[in-house]
Design an enzyme around this catalytic site. Structure first.
Site, PDB file in Angstrom:
ATOM      1  N   LYS A  62       0.965  -1.311  -0.079  1.00 33.89           N
ATOM      2  CA  LYS A  62      -0.011   0.003   0.031  1.00 33.89           C
ATOM      3  C   LYS A  62       0.725   1.274   0.037  1.00 33.89           C
ATOM      4  CE  LYS A  62      -4.363  -1.847   1.400  1.00 33.89           C
ATOM      5  NZ  LYS A  62      -5.213  -2.368   2.298  1.00 33.89           N
ATOM      6  N   ARG A 111      -3.212 -10.413   4.812  1.00 34.57           N
ATOM      7  CA  ARG A 111      -3.431 -10.396   3.442  1.00 34.57           C
ATOM      8  C   ARG A 111      -2.362  -9.951   2.733  1.00 34.57           C
ATOM      9  NH1 ARG A 111      -5.971  -7.043  -0.487  1.00 34.57           N
ATOM     10  NH2 ARG A 111      -7.349  -8.087  -1.616  1.00 34.57           N
TER      11      ARG A 111
HETATM   12  C1  9MG Z   1      -9.889  -5.915  -1.004  1.00 33.24           C
HETATM   13  N1  9MG Z   1      -9.032  -5.318  -0.129  1.00 33.24           N
HETATM   14  C2  9MG Z   1      -8.153  -4.332  -0.444  1.00 33.24           C
HETATM   15  N2  9MG Z   1      -7.316  -4.287   1.035  1.00 33.24           N
HETATM   16  C3  9MG Z   1      -7.898  -4.818   1.884  1.00 33.24           C
HETATM   17  C4  9MG Z   1      -7.717  -4.860   3.103  1.00 33.24           C
HETATM   18  O1  9MG Z   1      -6.914  -4.043   3.851  1.00 33.24           O
HETATM   19  N3  9MG Z   1      -8.532  -5.667   4.048  1.00 33.24           N
HETATM   20  C5  9MG Z   1      -9.617  -6.366   3.223  1.00 33.24           C
HETATM   21  N4  9MG Z   1     -10.289  -6.961   4.085  1.00 33.24           N
HETATM   22  N5  9MG Z   1      -9.578  -6.384   2.055  1.00 33.24           N
HETATM   23  C6  9MG Z   1      -9.088  -5.339   1.204  1.00 33.24           C
END
Ligand code: 9MG
Length: 323
Positions: A265, A300
């Site tokens: 990010k 994630r």
């Molecule tokens: C789809 N998506 C993009 N960034 C995300 C994040 O930080 N958390 C979750 N749950 N989905 C995300």
């Protein structure tokens, strides 16, 4: 009054009053002087699916099936490329695959339901047809997309709008009996980075998630099926993101698993001075290790192999001898 905020610790040996933080075999907290109800709530393991372990952080691999994906330049846009990416992530140790057909990067436009289904459902069906049994989450705000994904073999709903975009998504999720991730966002992907403001970002995001959990339960979703997420980068400045990451352990008091998505990010690029999203892997792994040390249940990521390797070392170093 602020909710109880456990201080996560990984140093060894553990003192007699140490309790596992949310079922972790690696992160503990000191329960000395804490009432029995809070002890139980903060220490209890959070199961996401029966097949998934509860005592270590899980790695969720991102499979974007979007032509405008901010991190892969759209190279996973064809079904074959997306399937190959999913297979590589499974081979690298992904615990969950997150399939998304609508970009959520700042400024991204909405995708019509039919297009989003056409991007995601065939990929999920192909994953299952290839014999991959790894749990799949569908990254969508929309009931129709979630329903098609669940029919194709998805197991989890990942909703960045926390059930605020499509009133029917709660019903689809409740009827399927699957887990859902409720993520905090201020605004929509189109508007969210236009001067986001909070009085106390940690308290406000916590209270928002508590309200969305109540809403989901009122709509028939079982409390044990809810995952929470502070939504790093979704309507947050750099200081907001850092405050949420520093205070991540507070969200354990919600009594639900914590999912953390920071991979590649913008704030990682800002801090490290790395403009290209694809070159932000080292910073992303650093944040993944931070989230693990805060007791997050799901991390994630784009870079599964690198994150799995880093977490293997972290787990070895934080596991009590003889365990
Ligand atoms: C789809 N998506 C993009 N960034 C995300 C994040 O930080 N958390 C979750 N749950 N989905 C995300």
């Amino acid at each position: 009054m602020n909710p109880f905020h456990p201080i996560p610790r990984t140093d060894l040996p553990r003192p007699p009053h140490a309790l596992p933080l949310a079922g972790s075999a690696h992160v503990w907290w000191s329960a000395a002087g804490v009432d029995a109800a809070t002890r139980a709530r903060v220490s209890a393991p959070r199961a996401i699916l029966p097949a998934l372990p509860v005592d270590r952080p899980l790695v969720m691999g991102i499979v974007n099936v979007t032509p405008d994906s901010f991190s892969d330049g759209g190279t996973a846009q064809t079904l074959e490329a997306a399937l190959a990416r999913a297979q590589a992530m499974v081979a690298a140790g992904a615990d969950i695959l997150d399939i998304g057909g609508e970009s959520t990067r700042p400024g991204a436009a909405e995708v019509p339901v039919a297009d989003e289904i056409a991007r995601t459902a065939p990929v999920i069906a192909a994953i299952r047809a290839a014999g991959i049994v790894t749990p799949v989450s569908i990254d969508t705000r929309k009931a129709g997309v979630a329903a098609a994904a669940l029919r194709a073999g998805a197991d989890i709903v990942n909703d960045v709008s926390a059930l605020s975009w499509d009133a029917d998504l709660a019903r689809v999720t409740a009827e399927a009996g699957v887990p859902i991730c409720l993520m905090h966002a201020q605004g929509t992907p189109q508007t969210m980075q236009a001067d986001p403001r909070y009085g106390d970002v940690l308290a406000e995001v916590y209270e928002y998630l508590a309200r969305r959990i109540d809403h989901a339960v009122a709509q028939g979703i079982a409390p044990g099926r809810i995952i929470t997420d502070p939504g790093i980068g979704f309507g947050k400045t750099l200081p907001h993101n850092l405050t949420l990451l520093r205070g991540l352990a507070r969200f354990h008091t919600l009594g639900a698993p914590i999912l953390l998505g920071a991979s590649r990010k913008r704030f990682i690029g800002t801090i490290s001075g790395v403009e290209a999203a694809a070159a932000r892997m080292p910073g992303s792994v650093a944040v993944a290790l931070w989230a693990a040390a805060q007791g997050a249940q799901v991390i994630r990521v784009h870079d599964v192999a690198e994150t799995v390797q880093a977490l293997a070392l972290w787990r070895a170093l934080t596991q009590e001898a003889g365990e």
